[in-house]
Scaffold this motif. Sequence first.
Motif, mmCIF file in Angstrom:
data_model
loop_
_atom_site.group_PDB
_atom_site.id
_atom_site.type_symbol
_atom_site.label_atom_id
_atom_site.label_comp_id
_atom_site.label_asym_id
_atom_site.label_seq_id
_atom_site.Cartn_x
_atom_site.Cartn_y
_atom_site.Cartn_z
ATOM 1 N N ALA A 3 72.278 36.176 96.391
ATOM 2 C CA ALA A 3 71.866 35.056 95.825
ATOM 3 C C ALA A 3 70.731 35.077 94.535
ATOM 4 O O ALA A 3 70.462 33.928 93.791
ATOM 5 C CB ALA A 3 71.233 33.862 96.738
ATOM 6 N N GLN A 4 70.018 36.334 94.424
ATOM 7 C CA GLN A 4 68.926 36.268 93.576
ATOM 8 C C GLN A 4 69.603 36.678 92.144
ATOM 9 O O GLN A 4 68.978 36.482 90.982
ATOM 10 C CB GLN A 4 68.005 37.481 93.917
ATOM 11 N N ASP A 5 70.922 36.843 92.188
ATOM 12 C CA ASP A 5 71.433 37.028 90.698
ATOM 13 C C ASP A 5 71.535 35.890 89.977
ATOM 14 O O ASP A 5 71.850 34.667 90.300
ATOM 15 C CB ASP A 5 73.094 37.379 90.921
ATOM 16 N N PRO A 6 70.972 35.722 88.753
ATOM 17 C CA PRO A 6 70.545 34.426 87.890
ATOM 18 C C PRO A 6 71.911 33.821 87.609
ATOM 19 O O PRO A 6 71.813 32.697 87.430
ATOM 20 C CB PRO A 6 70.252 35.149 86.868
ATOM 21 N N LEU A 7 73.084 34.410 87.653
ATOM 22 C CA LEU A 7 74.520 33.600 87.399
ATOM 23 C C LEU A 7 75.072 33.038 88.637
ATOM 24 O O LEU A 7 75.736 31.882 88.591
ATOM 25 C CB LEU A 7 75.433 34.673 87.137
ATOM 26 N N LEU A 8 74.152 32.735 89.668
ATOM 27 C CA LEU A 8 74.652 32.226 91.064
ATOM 28 C C LEU A 8 74.136 30.726 90.829
ATOM 29 O O LEU A 8 74.311 29.892 91.554
ATOM 30 C CB LEU A 8 74.213 32.632 91.999
ATOM 31 N N PHE A 9 73.147 30.281 89.931
ATOM 32 C CA PHE A 9 72.678 29.077 89.836
ATOM 33 C C PHE A 9 72.485 28.631 88.504
ATOM 34 O O PHE A 9 72.108 29.509 87.484
ATOM 35 C CB PHE A 9 71.424 28.792 90.658
ATOM 36 N N THR A 10 72.512 27.393 88.047
ATOM 37 C CA THR A 10 72.189 26.895 86.770
ATOM 38 C C THR A 10 70.761 26.009 86.595
ATOM 39 O O THR A 10 70.566 25.230 87.811
ATOM 40 C CB THR A 10 73.322 25.807 86.216
ATOM 41 N N VAL A 11 70.036 26.326 85.761
ATOM 42 C CA VAL A 11 68.860 25.359 85.364
ATOM 43 C C VAL A 11 69.026 24.462 84.417
ATOM 44 O O VAL A 11 69.503 24.883 83.177
ATOM 45 C CB VAL A 11 67.842 26.307 85.437
ATOM 46 N N THR A 12 68.919 23.020 84.565
ATOM 47 C CA THR A 12 68.935 22.125 83.423
ATOM 48 C C THR A 12 67.647 21.968 83.212
ATOM 49 O O THR A 12 66.825 21.280 83.854
ATOM 50 C CB THR A 12 69.746 21.038 83.998
ATOM 51 N N ARG A 13 67.248 21.938 81.814
ATOM 52 C CA ARG A 13 65.726 21.907 81.244
ATOM 53 C C ARG A 13 65.675 20.810 80.479
ATOM 54 O O ARG A 13 66.553 20.546 79.560
ATOM 55 C CB ARG A 13 65.364 23.035 80.737
ATOM 56 N N ARG A 14 64.653 20.004 80.425
ATOM 57 C CA ARG A 14 64.224 19.082 79.378
ATOM 58 C C ARG A 14 63.600 19.712 78.241
ATOM 59 O O ARG A 14 63.339 20.749 78.402
ATOM 60 C CB ARG A 14 63.502 17.790 79.775
ATOM 61 N N SER A 15 63.668 19.156 77.026
ATOM 62 C CA SER A 15 62.827 19.657 76.059
ATOM 63 C C SER A 15 61.514 20.002 76.218
ATOM 64 O O SER A 15 60.703 18.960 76.945
ATOM 65 C CB SER A 15 62.970 18.804 74.727
ATOM 66 N N PRO A 16 60.884 21.097 75.923
ATOM 67 C CA PRO A 16 59.401 21.382 76.293
ATOM 68 C C PRO A 16 58.535 20.159 75.692
ATOM 69 O O PRO A 16 58.791 19.731 74.342
ATOM 70 C CB PRO A 16 58.969 22.707 75.335
ATOM 71 N N GLU A 17 57.566 19.815 76.166
ATOM 72 C CA GLU A 17 56.734 18.904 75.709
ATOM 73 C C GLU A 17 54.995 19.246 75.616
ATOM 74 O O GLU A 17 54.815 20.151 76.416
ATOM 75 C CB GLU A 17 56.652 17.486 76.546
ATOM 76 N N LEU A 18 54.293 18.567 74.917
ATOM 77 C CA LEU A 18 52.938 19.084 74.726
ATOM 78 C C LEU A 18 52.193 18.145 75.761
ATOM 79 O O LEU A 18 52.088 16.781 75.558
ATOM 80 C CB LEU A 18 52.553 18.920 73.476
ATOM 81 N N VAL A 19 51.472 18.625 76.636
ATOM 82 C CA VAL A 19 50.352 17.824 77.573
ATOM 83 C C VAL A 19 49.193 17.942 77.034
ATOM 84 O O VAL A 19 48.584 19.108 77.027
ATOM 85 C CB VAL A 19 50.624 18.472 79.033
ATOM 86 N N THR A 20 48.436 16.837 76.679
ATOM 87 C CA THR A 20 47.242 16.933 76.219
ATOM 88 C C THR A 20 46.049 16.168 77.166
ATOM 89 O O THR A 20 46.467 15.865 78.276
ATOM 90 C CB THR A 20 46.938 15.971 74.661
ATOM 91 N N PRO A 21 44.891 16.582 76.931
ATOM 92 C CA PRO A 21 43.906 16.153 77.870
ATOM 93 C C PRO A 21 43.747 14.719 77.864
ATOM 94 O O PRO A 21 44.145 14.064 77.037
ATOM 95 C CB PRO A 21 42.412 16.601 77.142
ATOM 96 N N ALA A 22 43.505 14.100 79.031
ATOM 97 C CA ALA A 22 43.570 12.752 79.178
ATOM 98 C C ALA A 22 42.605 11.895 78.776
ATOM 99 O O ALA A 22 42.738 10.888 78.493
ATOM 100 C CB ALA A 22 43.577 12.545 81.043
ATOM 101 N N LYS A 23 41.505 12.699 78.319
ATOM 102 C CA LYS A 23 40.473 11.852 77.751
ATOM 103 C C LYS A 23 40.159 12.778 76.190
ATOM 104 O O LYS A 23 40.669 14.046 76.157
ATOM 105 C CB LYS A 23 39.261 11.810 78.605
ATOM 106 N N PRO A 24 39.503 12.138 75.355
ATOM 107 C CA PRO A 24 39.051 12.873 74.005
ATOM 108 C C PRO A 24 37.957 14.005 74.660
ATOM 109 O O PRO A 24 37.341 13.833 75.555
ATOM 110 C CB PRO A 24 38.319 11.861 73.253
ATOM 111 N N THR A 25 38.209 15.345 74.043
ATOM 112 C CA THR A 25 37.381 16.546 74.199
ATOM 113 C C THR A 25 36.816 16.747 72.957
ATOM 114 O O THR A 25 37.384 16.432 71.715
ATOM 115 C CB THR A 25 38.525 17.533 74.913
ATOM 116 N N PRO A 26 35.859 17.820 72.996
ATOM 117 C CA PRO A 26 35.183 18.203 71.943
ATOM 118 C C PRO A 26 35.931 18.856 70.918
ATOM 119 O O PRO A 26 36.791 19.898 71.473
ATOM 120 C CB PRO A 26 34.066 18.987 72.293
#
Length: 459
Positions: A3-26
């Motif tokens: 089961a560790q063979d990568p061909l045995l499963f498929t991964v569906t990914r969303r486009s990478p996004e940038l996560v920024t700090p929740a509040k303003p930072t210096p």
Amino acid sequence: MAAQDPLLFTVTRRSPELVTPAKPTPHEYKLLSDIDDQKSLRFLVPFIHFYEKENNIVDVQEMDPVKVIREALSKALVFYYPLAGRLREGLYGKLGVECTGEGVLFVEADADVTMAQFGDALQPPFPFLEQLLVDAPGFDGVLDCPLLLIQVTRLKCGGFIFAMRFNHTVSDAAGVVQFMIALSEIARGASSPSIPPVWQRELLNARIPPRVTCTHHEYDVVGDTEVSMIPPSDMVRRSFFFGPNEIRILRELIPPHLRTRSSYELITACLWRSRTRSLKPHPEEEVRMLCVVNARGKHDPLPLGYYGNAFTYLAALTTAEKLCQNPIGYALELVKKTKEDFTEEYIKSVADLMVLRGRPHFAIARTYLVLDVTRVGFGYIDFGWGKPVYGGPAKCGIGCTPEVENMNSFYIPFRNKMGGKGVMVPVCLPALAMENFAAELDGMLKNNVNTSPLRKSPL
């Protein structure tokens, strides 16, 4: 097929996004220390954590790990705001972080596989890593790009996989775990980390004027030989498990006055000697073992919460003939003496050497590097789903090139199929040398081979 063979499963990914700090930072510029800023750390290091669905979580949608971790990441970056910046190279190649608040990369994904299908023996290197930790555009280098990428992959069973690629110049393993603990605490509802992060990289800068006061064979300039120039494509990987029985048997092979040495030192001496014998270098060639020593707790000025690189390499040095022909006790004495050489002055001397010699890489040819992460704490990161089934390094070794990755090993805490606790050590060697290496280790345990063989698994 496994089961560790990568061909045995498929991964569906969303486009990478940038996560920024929740509040303003210096918005400021923070220099790295002269321990951070060495060529041997200019690469991205991957980690991976596997989490099962907690039985008491009924509504998986309400407890979506992607949503929980993404929101916690944004809040954690308020405290660890330099991680949301970009690494810049300044005058004379000196590195620093411009705290821009641009954010870190985050990838949401789903896989059509269950945790059970991965099997019981989760251990690096993971052949399916490329599916669980994407190479996102804009995250293919060290400079002028995000310092961190996280991919959270949901599984069909309700579990998930947390994979991360971290810029090593900014933090060592202990620093990464400190950040992950902060992230997991906020994911579980905390408003701030229990240990506030501390930058203060000037504490590990070179002195003025710099002065190298110790001998640093780890940074010797050495040439390649036929043995040390094996193409990465010719390498094979296996993991070797050292449990209490294996350690007991190995202790019986060393002189009584050395039997109180740590398991780490014993395994290191055993691996170094057996690996060198399997590679068959010229008898008169110098061979090195690099140990990694963490300065936290040994370097007085470092405060709690310091998350920069706070370790140094120390080299045990001998000839191939002496190492291979002498008993294991000889190698153990060398490892013991090398670890005892560490002082506060030693790491100051390394920082000075970095400045005086242009931040050199450690010696690679005929070198074996071991990194012990058994006590760092990767296995205790809890985002609210309990401890991971496996948590820690995602590859056999670490390095900016395949050649460097192939000459080092992690020591990883591991529980085998029978429930026994021990240390798993991934090893990378040419095919023939690996056969010799495995045979050598098995031979050391021949007195108990029927009841406690050294377990090895081709990867």
